[in-house]
Scaffold this motif. Structure first.
Motif, short mmCIF file in Angstrom:
data_model
loop_
_atom_site.label_atom_id
_atom_site.label_comp_id
_atom_site.label_asym_id
_atom_site.label_seq_id
_atom_site.Cartn_x
_atom_site.Cartn_y
_atom_site.Cartn_z
N TYR A 78 0.83 -1.20 0.00
CA TYR A 78 0.00 0.00 0.00
C TYR A 78 0.87 1.26 0.00
O TYR A 78 0.65 2.18 -0.80
CB TYR A 78 -0.93 0.00 1.22
CG TYR A 78 -1.54 1.35 1.50
CD1 TYR A 78 -2.56 1.86 0.71
CD2 TYR A 78 -1.09 2.12 2.57
CE1 TYR A 78 -3.11 3.10 0.97
CE2 TYR A 78 -1.63 3.36 2.84
CZ TYR A 78 -2.64 3.86 2.04
OH TYR A 78 -3.18 5.09 2.29
N ASP A 86 -1.24 8.58 -8.50
CA ASP A 86 -2.37 8.15 -9.31
C ASP A 86 -2.00 7.09 -10.35
O ASP A 86 -2.87 6.33 -10.78
CB ASP A 86 -3.02 9.34 -10.01
CG ASP A 86 -3.75 10.25 -9.03
OD1 ASP A 86 -4.00 9.81 -7.88
OD2 ASP A 86 -4.09 11.37 -9.42
N ALA A 89 -3.18 3.73 -9.26
CA ALA A 89 -4.57 3.66 -8.78
C ALA A 89 -5.18 2.28 -9.02
O ALA A 89 -5.87 1.74 -8.15
CB ALA A 89 -5.42 4.74 -9.43
N ALA A 90 -4.96 1.70 -10.18
CA ALA A 90 -5.54 0.38 -10.48
C ALA A 90 -4.99 -0.68 -9.54
O ALA A 90 -5.74 -1.56 -9.08
CB ALA A 90 -5.28 0.01 -11.94
N GLU A 91 -3.71 -0.60 -9.23
CA GLU A 91 -3.10 -1.57 -8.32
C GLU A 91 -3.63 -1.37 -6.89
O GLU A 91 -3.83 -2.34 -6.16
CB GLU A 91 -1.59 -1.46 -8.36
CG GLU A 91 -1.00 -1.95 -9.69
CD GLU A 91 0.47 -1.60 -9.80
OE1 GLU A 91 0.76 -0.47 -10.25
OE2 GLU A 91 1.28 -2.45 -9.42
N GLN A 92 -3.83 -0.11 -6.51
CA GLN A 92 -4.41 0.16 -5.19
C GLN A 92 -5.82 -0.43 -5.11
O GLN A 92 -6.19 -1.05 -4.12
CB GLN A 92 -4.48 1.68 -4.90
CG GLN A 92 -3.16 2.31 -4.60
CD GLN A 92 -2.68 2.07 -3.17
OE1 GLN A 92 -2.95 1.04 -2.56
NE2 GLN A 92 -1.91 3.00 -2.65
N ARG A 93 -6.60 -0.22 -6.18
CA ARG A 93 -7.95 -0.76 -6.21
C ARG A 93 -7.91 -2.28 -6.03
O ARG A 93 -8.67 -2.83 -5.24
CB ARG A 93 -8.63 -0.42 -7.54
CG ARG A 93 -10.05 -0.99 -7.65
CD ARG A 93 -10.61 -0.92 -9.05
NE ARG A 93 -9.77 -1.73 -9.93
CZ ARG A 93 -9.42 -1.37 -11.17
NH1 ARG A 93 -9.82 -0.23 -11.67
NH2 ARG A 93 -8.66 -2.16 -11.90
N GLU A 94 -7.00 -2.95 -6.72
CA GLU A 94 -6.89 -4.41 -6.61
C GLU A 94 -6.46 -4.83 -5.20
O GLU A 94 -6.99 -5.80 -4.65
CB GLU A 94 -5.91 -4.95 -7.65
CG GLU A 94 -5.73 -6.44 -7.61
CD GLU A 94 -7.03 -7.24 -7.74
OE1 GLU A 94 -7.14 -8.29 -7.09
OE2 GLU A 94 -7.94 -6.79 -8.46
N PHE A 96 -7.05 -3.27 -2.38
CA PHE A 96 -8.17 -3.10 -1.46
C PHE A 96 -9.31 -4.06 -1.77
O PHE A 96 -9.95 -4.59 -0.86
CB PHE A 96 -8.65 -1.65 -1.43
CG PHE A 96 -7.76 -0.78 -0.60
CD1 PHE A 96 -7.97 -0.67 0.76
CD2 PHE A 96 -6.69 -0.11 -1.17
CE1 PHE A 96 -7.13 0.11 1.54
CE2 PHE A 96 -5.85 0.67 -0.39
CZ PHE A 96 -6.07 0.79 0.97
N ALA A 97 -9.58 -4.32 -3.04
CA ALA A 97 -10.63 -5.27 -3.40
C ALA A 97 -10.28 -6.67 -2.91
O ALA A 97 -11.13 -7.39 -2.38
CB ALA A 97 -10.85 -5.27 -4.92
N SER A 98 -9.03 -7.04 -3.07
CA SER A 98 -8.57 -8.36 -2.61
C SER A 98 -8.68 -8.47 -1.09
O SER A 98 -9.13 -9.50 -0.56
CB SER A 98 -7.12 -8.57 -3.06
OG SER A 98 -6.61 -9.75 -2.53
#
Length: 151
Positions: A78, A86, A89-94, A96-98
């Motif tokens: 993280y 930014d 951002a896509a990796e952060q989303r993944e 947190f989703a995971s």
């Protein structure tokens, strides 16, 4: 200590930071040692740690992540992604989703354990009352719960 703008500068001791974050003092020292906190300031006269505003914010963020079950390696990931801004951002989303999926699975298991305990309490309550029919229903429900543990 007042800042030039007249605002209060946050400088917490390790004890204060531990109380505020929920981490133990040893955990805070460990997180500092492994680089999760960055440089922690020191009091010039005593050499004791003093957590400034940026470090306090970082510790509070890590505390939220840890309370959501994120591992040290996840917290490190993280922070690495955060430093990329930014573009990550896509990796952060993944990330947190995971973590959300993992937490949902953990909650499901805790709900199952809670159901098991409640059905066991029902069983013993029925036994205390001498209610054989209720006891049999509780045994059936316990069996269904146990089957869910193993499947």
């Amino acid at each position: 200590m007042a800042a030039a703008s007249g605002e209060q500068t946050v400088e917490l001791t390790v004890q204060e930071m531990a109380r505020r974050s929920g981490f133990s003092e040893a955990t805070l020292r460990y997180y500092e040692k492994i680089g999760l906190l960055g440089a922690v300031g020191r009091d010039e006269s005593s050499g004791h740690r003093r957590y400034g505003a940026a470090t306090v914010a970082r510790v509070e963020a890590l505390s939220c992540l840890r309370s959501a079950g994120m591992t040290v390696s996840g917290m490190r990931r993280y922070l690495d992604l955060l430093a990329q801004g930014d573009s990550a951002a896509a990796e952060q989303r993944e990330l947190f989703a995971s973590q959300a999926e993992k937490l949902a699975a953990d909650i499901e298991q805790l709900q199952l354990r809670l159901t098991y305990l409640r059905r066991k309490a029902d069983l013993w309550d029925a036994r205390v009352r001498g209610d054989a029919a209720a006891e049999n229903r509780a045994v059936e429900e316990i069996t269904r719960v146990v089957d869910r543990f193993t499947h």
